[in-house]
Design an enzyme around this catalytic site. Sequence first.
Site, PDB file in Angstrom:
ATOM      1  N   GLU A  53      -5.990 -48.486  -4.892  1.00  0.00           N
ATOM      2  CA  GLU A  53      -4.848 -48.031  -4.478  1.00  0.00           C
ATOM      3  C   GLU A  53      -5.099 -48.004  -2.940  1.00  0.00           C
ATOM      4  O   GLU A  53      -6.012 -47.843  -2.415  1.00  0.00           O
ATOM      5  CB  GLU A  53      -4.272 -46.838  -4.991  1.00  0.00           C
ATOM      6  CG  GLU A  53      -3.909 -46.967  -6.537  1.00  0.00           C
ATOM      7  CD  GLU A  53      -3.646 -45.827  -7.224  1.00  0.00           C
ATOM      8  OE1 GLU A  53      -2.456 -45.860  -8.146  1.00  0.00           O
ATOM      9  OE2 GLU A  53      -3.897 -44.777  -7.066  1.00  0.00           O
ATOM     10  N   ASP A  99       1.136 -39.400  -1.806  1.00  0.00           N
ATOM     11  CA  ASP A  99       0.540 -40.121  -0.528  1.00  0.00           C
ATOM     12  C   ASP A  99       1.422 -39.899   0.892  1.00  0.00           C
ATOM     13  O   ASP A  99       2.612 -40.022   0.745  1.00  0.00           O
ATOM     14  CB  ASP A  99       0.626 -41.442  -0.806  1.00  0.00           C
ATOM     15  CG  ASP A  99       0.261 -42.160  -2.396  1.00  0.00           C
ATOM     16  OD1 ASP A  99      -0.502 -40.983  -2.965  1.00  0.00           O
ATOM     17  OD2 ASP A  99       0.100 -43.199  -2.678  1.00  0.00           O
TER      18      ASP A  99
HETATM   19  C1  FRU Z   1      -1.501 -43.588  -5.184  1.00  0.00           C
HETATM   20  C2  FRU Z   1      -0.216 -44.208  -5.966  1.00  0.00           C
HETATM   21  C3  FRU Z   1       0.208 -45.653  -5.216  1.00  0.00           C
HETATM   22  C4  FRU Z   1       1.390 -45.795  -5.292  1.00  0.00           C
HETATM   23  C5  FRU Z   1       2.049 -44.453  -5.457  1.00  0.00           C
HETATM   24  C6  FRU Z   1       3.096 -43.918  -6.268  1.00  0.00           C
HETATM   25  O1  FRU Z   1      -1.700 -42.300  -5.124  1.00  0.00           O
HETATM   26  O2  FRU Z   1      -0.460 -44.270  -7.473  1.00  0.00           O
HETATM   27  O3  FRU Z   1      -0.740 -46.603  -5.630  1.00  0.00           O
HETATM   28  O4  FRU Z   1       2.331 -46.503  -4.527  1.00  0.00           O
HETATM   29  O5  FRU Z   1       0.815 -43.438  -5.708  1.00  0.00           O
HETATM   30  O6  FRU Z   1       3.854 -42.699  -6.071  1.00  0.00           O
END
Ligand code: FRU
Length: 490
Positions: free
Chosen positions: A204, A27
């Site tokens: 998320e 992300d």
């Molecule tokens: C989304 C996610 C988020 C989390 C991160 C962990 O892709 O699952 O919810 O904070 O990646 O790397």
Amino acid sequence: MTEFSKPYGEKYRPQFHFSPPAKWMNDPNGLVYYQGEYHLFYQHNPDDIVWGPMHWGHAVSKDLMHWEHLPIALAPNEHGTIFSGSAVVDWHDTSGLFSGGHGLVAIFTHADECLETKQHRQRQSIAYSLDKGRSWRFYDENPVLADPNEPDFRDPKVFWHEDSEKWVMVLAVGTRIRFYGSPNLKEWEFLSEFTGGCTASVWECPDMFPLAVDGNPENLHWVLLVDVQDGGPTGGASPMYFIGDFDGVTFTPHKQQADNLWLDYGRDVYAGVTWSDIPAEDGRRIFIAWMNSWQYANEIPAPSWRGAMTVPRTLELRSSAQGLSVVQNPVQELESLRKGRTTIPAQAVEGRLELEQEFSECLDLELEFVANGAEEFRLQLVSGDQEATVVGYNFTTQQLFVDRRRSGEVDFSPAFAGVHQAPLVTEDGKISLRILLDKSSIEVFANGGQAAITDLIFPREGSRRINLTSEGGSTQVRKLNIYPLASVWK
Ligand code: FRU
């Protein structure tokens, strides 16, 4: 420190999209504009090309296209690894961390395991920088927000809410959003909770911001963006959104929204969020997403790095006969990478038309066509003898599609090959497409950003040939411009 001198010359290495110098990225995090720089932090595992202990990698740009890599900003500490989150400029030192001046505050999820229960635990923490993001200190009283009853409690997006004069945090909690408020970024109180739309899997990386309808600043509505990890329109991870109003406490979606609204109908837009603190005189809402999908992200054929971002996009709210929707388009800065142009004369196409030229692997295409009896119109991006990625529009079903079944390497995951479609109506009979092609991705924006499809592709051969096919009748091609794009890494 990570090795920054990579030439970005690997086979599938994106040339005008952001990707990390090496190893794993997911992300985008902490998007904030401050003192002439766009900051891009990202979920990063510096030790492997698969997901692992999360750090915040960091890069800055003055034009959203060329990036300077900076050292890792946040690394795991006694409270856990560093999951996703946001960053803001604390202009008036509400936090008291800047001795009356201003600076950057990052708000993120600390992820660890609870000693007693051995369950995974997610809590929100903050860190701050006094030197334009070059070095970071964790706040000593972290974490600042916890809820022992919620195992999925993450990805805080924080913004300053002008009308109620407080910071608001938007947090993903299971398949809900929770809003919290704070005067100082350190103490948070619960405001309200929201759920709706697709709750097939965990939510998320939310974001929320006001947008003007058709550019009219008197007519603002709030857009709440949420990612669902599975169950989106193409079967996988997808960004969904809601349009509504926010009064500083509660988000109320408009009733018009009977169906789910999806921001992108491809497989490879996830965890997208927008930049904070873009100056008012610019006024854009700029979005970037991880161009990948959890369904196969750990398996894509990239040997030394894994993960890229989409092109930065502007988001706008537009009204049409179908109601309000968020439209998206590449930021105009992308056009500065165009070098030369091939223009194909307007003409009627019936059957197949092969373009004579060979093109490079990085292209920006503008295509406009109207039906002239045809059922379907397709543009094929061909590499080698066997491989082609197809972008098409079916006038009967009113669907835009990208077919990547024969696009190149597809069998690294059973979830990869497929056709991805987006509903799209013609405008005065016309379809206009903007297609961005990089070494391992295709992004299609249709009718001024009304629909978007973003997909990874891994064509084995270097150059691209292009052909057009009109099936079931003829199609009038009104415009086809092809611009090769320069690499931002050379
Ligand atoms: C989304 C996610 C988020 C989390 C991160 C962990 O892709 O699952 O919810 O904070 O990646 O790397």
